[in-house]
Design a protein around this motif. Structure first.
Motif, mmCIF file in Angstrom:
data_model
loop_
_atom_site.group_PDB
_atom_site.id
_atom_site.type_symbol
_atom_site.label_atom_id
_atom_site.label_comp_id
_atom_site.label_asym_id
_atom_site.label_seq_id
_atom_site.Cartn_x
_atom_site.Cartn_y
_atom_site.Cartn_z
ATOM 1 N N ALA A 144 0.829 -1.210 0.000
ATOM 2 C CA ALA A 144 0.000 0.000 0.000
ATOM 3 C C ALA A 144 0.861 1.258 0.000
ATOM 4 O O ALA A 144 0.544 2.250 -0.674
ATOM 5 N N GLY A 145 1.969 1.220 0.750
ATOM 6 C CA GLY A 145 2.868 2.369 0.775
ATOM 7 C C GLY A 145 3.475 2.649 -0.585
ATOM 8 O O GLY A 145 3.529 3.805 -1.040
ATOM 9 N N LEU A 146 3.925 1.601 -1.276
ATOM 10 C CA LEU A 146 4.493 1.783 -2.608
ATOM 11 C C LEU A 146 3.435 2.255 -3.604
ATOM 12 O O LEU A 146 3.712 3.098 -4.468
ATOM 13 N N PHE A 147 2.226 1.722 -3.481
ATOM 14 C CA PHE A 147 1.142 2.132 -4.379
ATOM 15 C C PHE A 147 0.818 3.612 -4.198
ATOM 16 O O PHE A 147 0.602 4.337 -5.181
ATOM 17 N N ALA A 148 0.806 4.061 -2.939
ATOM 18 C CA ALA A 148 0.544 5.476 -2.668
ATOM 19 C C ALA A 148 1.636 6.354 -3.275
ATOM 20 O O ALA A 148 1.357 7.407 -3.866
ATOM 21 N N LEU A 149 2.884 5.929 -3.146
ATOM 22 C CA LEU A 149 4.002 6.688 -3.737
ATOM 23 C C LEU A 149 3.892 6.712 -5.258
ATOM 24 O O LEU A 149 4.220 7.719 -5.896
ATOM 25 N N TYR A 150 3.411 5.614 -5.839
ATOM 26 C CA TYR A 150 3.227 5.547 -7.292
ATOM 27 C C TYR A 150 2.145 6.532 -7.741
ATOM 28 O O TYR A 150 2.316 7.250 -8.733
ATOM 29 N N ILE A 151 1.033 6.560 -7.007
ATOM 30 C CA ILE A 151 -0.068 7.463 -7.337
ATOM 31 C C ILE A 151 0.388 8.919 -7.276
ATOM 32 O O ILE A 151 0.026 9.750 -8.119
ATOM 33 N N LEU A 152 1.226 9.234 -6.282
ATOM 34 C CA LEU A 152 1.701 10.604 -6.096
ATOM 35 C C LEU A 152 2.803 10.983 -7.080
ATOM 36 O O LEU A 152 3.224 12.144 -7.123
ATOM 37 N N GLY A 153 3.292 10.024 -7.854
ATOM 38 C CA GLY A 153 4.329 10.308 -8.837
ATOM 39 C C GLY A 153 5.735 10.333 -8.282
ATOM 40 O O GLY A 153 6.687 10.677 -9.002
ATOM 41 N N ILE A 154 5.911 9.948 -7.028
ATOM 42 C CA ILE A 154 7.224 9.993 -6.387
ATOM 43 C C ILE A 154 8.154 8.919 -6.948
ATOM 44 O O ILE A 154 9.379 9.077 -6.943
ATOM 45 N N LEU A 155 7.583 7.834 -7.470
ATOM 46 C CA LEU A 155 8.396 6.741 -8.004
ATOM 47 C C LEU A 155 8.797 6.946 -9.461
ATOM 48 O O LEU A 155 9.491 6.107 -10.035
ATOM 49 N N GLU A 156 8.403 8.051 -10.054
ATOM 50 C CA GLU A 156 8.646 8.276 -11.477
ATOM 51 C C GLU A 156 10.127 8.219 -11.858
ATOM 52 O O GLU A 156 10.480 7.614 -12.883
ATOM 53 N N PRO A 157 11.046 8.812 -11.064
ATOM 54 C CA PRO A 157 12.468 8.711 -11.441
ATOM 55 C C PRO A 157 12.974 7.271 -11.486
ATOM 56 O O PRO A 157 13.771 6.907 -12.368
ATOM 57 N N ILE A 158 12.487 6.434 -10.558
ATOM 58 C CA ILE A 158 12.911 5.033 -10.530
ATOM 59 C C ILE A 158 12.358 4.295 -11.746
ATOM 60 O O ILE A 158 13.068 3.527 -12.412
ATOM 61 N N LEU A 159 11.079 4.543 -12.066
ATOM 62 C CA LEU A 159 10.460 3.858 -13.198
ATOM 63 C C LEU A 159 11.022 4.362 -14.535
ATOM 64 O O LEU A 159 11.095 3.604 -15.504
ATOM 65 N N SER A 160 11.442 5.621 -14.561
ATOM 66 C CA SER A 160 12.095 6.137 -15.768
ATOM 67 C C SER A 160 13.430 5.429 -15.990
ATOM 68 O O SER A 160 13.805 5.127 -17.135
ATOM 69 N N TYR A 161 14.135 5.172 -14.892
ATOM 70 C CA TYR A 161 15.384 4.418 -14.995
ATOM 71 C C TYR A 161 15.109 3.008 -15.509
ATOM 72 O O TYR A 161 15.840 2.486 -16.352
ATOM 73 N N ARG A 162 14.018 2.396 -15.020
ATOM 74 C CA ARG A 162 13.657 1.050 -15.476
ATOM 75 C C ARG A 162 13.391 1.030 -16.980
ATOM 76 O O ARG A 162 13.740 0.055 -17.663
ATOM 77 N N SER A 163 12.785 2.097 -17.493
ATOM 78 C CA SER A 163 12.461 2.137 -18.921
ATOM 79 C C SER A 163 13.710 2.098 -19.793
ATOM 80 O O SER A 163 13.650 1.716 -20.968
ATOM 81 N N MET A 164 14.873 2.462 -19.213
ATOM 82 C CA MET A 164 16.123 2.429 -19.969
ATOM 83 C C MET A 164 16.546 0.997 -20.287
ATOM 84 O O MET A 164 17.298 0.764 -21.231
ATOM 85 N N PHE A 165 16.058 0.019 -19.489
ATOM 86 C CA PHE A 165 16.306 -1.382 -19.832
ATOM 87 C C PHE A 165 15.546 -1.754 -21.109
ATOM 88 O O PHE A 165 16.027 -2.536 -21.931
ATOM 89 N N HIS A 166 14.352 -1.173 -21.275
ATOM 90 C CA HIS A 166 13.502 -1.542 -22.409
ATOM 91 C C HIS A 166 13.963 -0.892 -23.708
ATOM 92 O O HIS A 166 13.796 -1.477 -24.786
ATOM 93 N N ASP A 167 14.524 0.322 -23.625
ATOM 94 C CA ASP A 167 14.961 0.975 -24.860
ATOM 95 C C ASP A 167 16.412 0.672 -25.210
ATOM 96 O O ASP A 167 16.955 1.230 -26.170
ATOM 97 N N GLY A 168 17.055 -0.221 -24.408
ATOM 98 C CA GLY A 168 18.400 -0.661 -24.735
ATOM 99 C C GLY A 168 19.506 0.266 -24.273
ATOM 100 O O GLY A 168 20.676 0.046 -24.602
ATOM 101 N N THR A 169 19.158 1.313 -23.492
ATOM 102 C CA THR A 169 20.174 2.246 -23.020
ATOM 103 C C THR A 169 21.121 1.584 -22.030
ATOM 104 O O THR A 169 22.334 1.849 -22.032
ATOM 105 N N LEU A 170 20.582 0.708 -21.165
ATOM 106 C CA LEU A 170 21.385 0.047 -20.152
ATOM 107 C C LEU A 170 21.884 -1.295 -20.663
ATOM 108 O O LEU A 170 21.182 -2.014 -21.372
ATOM 109 N N GLN A 171 23.108 -1.632 -20.230
ATOM 110 C CA GLN A 171 23.747 -2.873 -20.672
ATOM 111 C C GLN A 171 22.929 -4.087 -20.232
ATOM 112 O O GLN A 171 22.480 -4.173 -19.106
#
Length: 377
Positions: free
Chosen positions: A219-246
């Protein structure tokens, strides 16, 4: 219950000398492996090798420092103390001798009749950790990070043990220093340590049911997700999908919507922490050699959480904070095996502390009951 009883029998069934000999066996085995790896010239594991980048930065062929480790290597080079072989040998000595003994010492329980046995058992477990062995084959940062993190755990352990406010304050300041150093090595490792330093004193693992802990965590993580606080972490995760990260993405979890966030998080937890996701033969080996034992230890810790002390609470707070960040930020199974080393070792330490405290408690009850029977007779 039967599984726990069998586990307890296996733990108690041998003298500590047997586990000491087991530790010596793993020391010899690792040195033989390192010799084979060095002289064969064959990449036994394959995949990317970020140690090439660290070496390049150390000798001045690259000028972009992504963390503290290449900066330390370049400093060694500037003072004439760097060579790739020497640093690699230093890391091998750390992983063969220093880290297993440091981790084993962290499981110390005062007046425990099982401590000698627990010490060498835990040293054996850490010595037999395949990922740690691999990470000592070159100038990777991970082994040195584990070493610094273990020293930081000693600071936290002492902070809970001492009673004087002045000493607690000193250890707290030292803890802040360790959190900064760990942050410079890997930001979410430093944040996990800082979370344990700041919040473990007001959290009691034994007070709440397991389901309640999981509910609060999610619930705590979900609340942080709703508030947009996790966006920097999820943006970093997206770099795995676009091939930026090794290495790229080989799990395929994107946390793309509010509706899928909770099931996606549990999938990430299942795949990356427990290892129930097999992308190649190495992931199968990692599951068999690492995750199975971890799951048994975790089950024991959860089943006997009433025997947890303040340091175990601290380890579990670290586990949750650190895992929360990297489970959301990582989407590669190879990277997951490196990141979860700290989670696994935390649970192993907690396991052996709880095992010893439970034994002491059962022994006191047994002796008390025996005394009452004798008085009655």
């Amino acid at each position: 219950m039967a599984a726990l009883a069998r586990m307890n029998f296996l733990l108690c069934g041998f003298h500590k000398q047997v586990y000491f000999l087991g530790f010596c066996f793993f020391v010899i085995l690792k040195f033989l492996f390192f010799a084979l790896d060095h002289y064969s010239g064959v990449d036994l594991f394959g995949g990317g090798n970020d140690s090439d980048y660290y070496h390049a930065y150390a000798v001045g062929l690259d000028n972009v420092a992504v963390n503290l480790w290449p900066v330390l290597l370049r400093w060694l080079n500037e003072v004439g103390l760097y060579s790739r072989e020497a640093v690699s040998l230093f890391l091998k000595l750390i992983v063969v001798l220093v880290v297993p003994l440091l981790v084993a010492r962290l499981a110390y329980v005062k007046d425990s009749p099982l401590y000698g046995k627990a010490f060498w058992m835990l040293a054996c477990i850490v010595s037999a950790y395949p990922t740690l062995v691999y990470l000592a084959t070159d100038v990777y940062r991970d082994v040195f990070m584990v070493f610094v993190w273990c020293l930081g755990l000693f600071v936290l352990k002492r902070m809970f043990e001492v009673r004087q406010v002045s000493l607690k304050f000193i250890y707290f300041v030292l803890g802040l220093s360790f959190s900064w150093v760990l942050f410079e090595f890997r930001p979410y490792l430093g944040l996990g340590y800082l979370g344990a330093l700041l919040f473990s004193g007001c959290y009691r693992f034994s007070k709440y049911p397991v389901w309640a802990n999981m509910l609060i965590w999610t619930a705590g993580l979900f609340a942080l997700y709703i508030l947009g606080i996790l966006e920097p972490i999820l943006s970093y995760r997206s770099m795995f999908h676009d091939g930026t990260l090794q290495g790229g993405s080989n799990i395929g979890i994107e946390f793309s919507s509010v509706y899928s966030f909770v099931p996606d998080f549990f999938r990430s937890l299942l795949y990356q922490i427990t290892g129930f996701y097999f992308v190649n033969w190495l992931s199968v080996v990692a599951f068999v050699c690492e995750s199975v034992l971890f799951l048994l230890a975790l089950f024991y810790v959860l089943r006997n959480k009433r025997y947890a002390d303040k340091f175990v609470n601290c380890l579990l707070v670290f586990f949750i904070v650190y895992a929360s960040i990297w489970l959301l930020g990582n989407d590669n199974m190879g990277t997951a095996t490196r990141l979860r080393v700290f989670n696994y070792i935390s649970v192993y330490i907690a396991f052996f502390i709880i095992w010893q405290r439970k034994f002491k408690s059962d022994l006191v009850l047994f002796l008390g009951s025996a005394g009452k029977v004798q008085k009655t007779i």
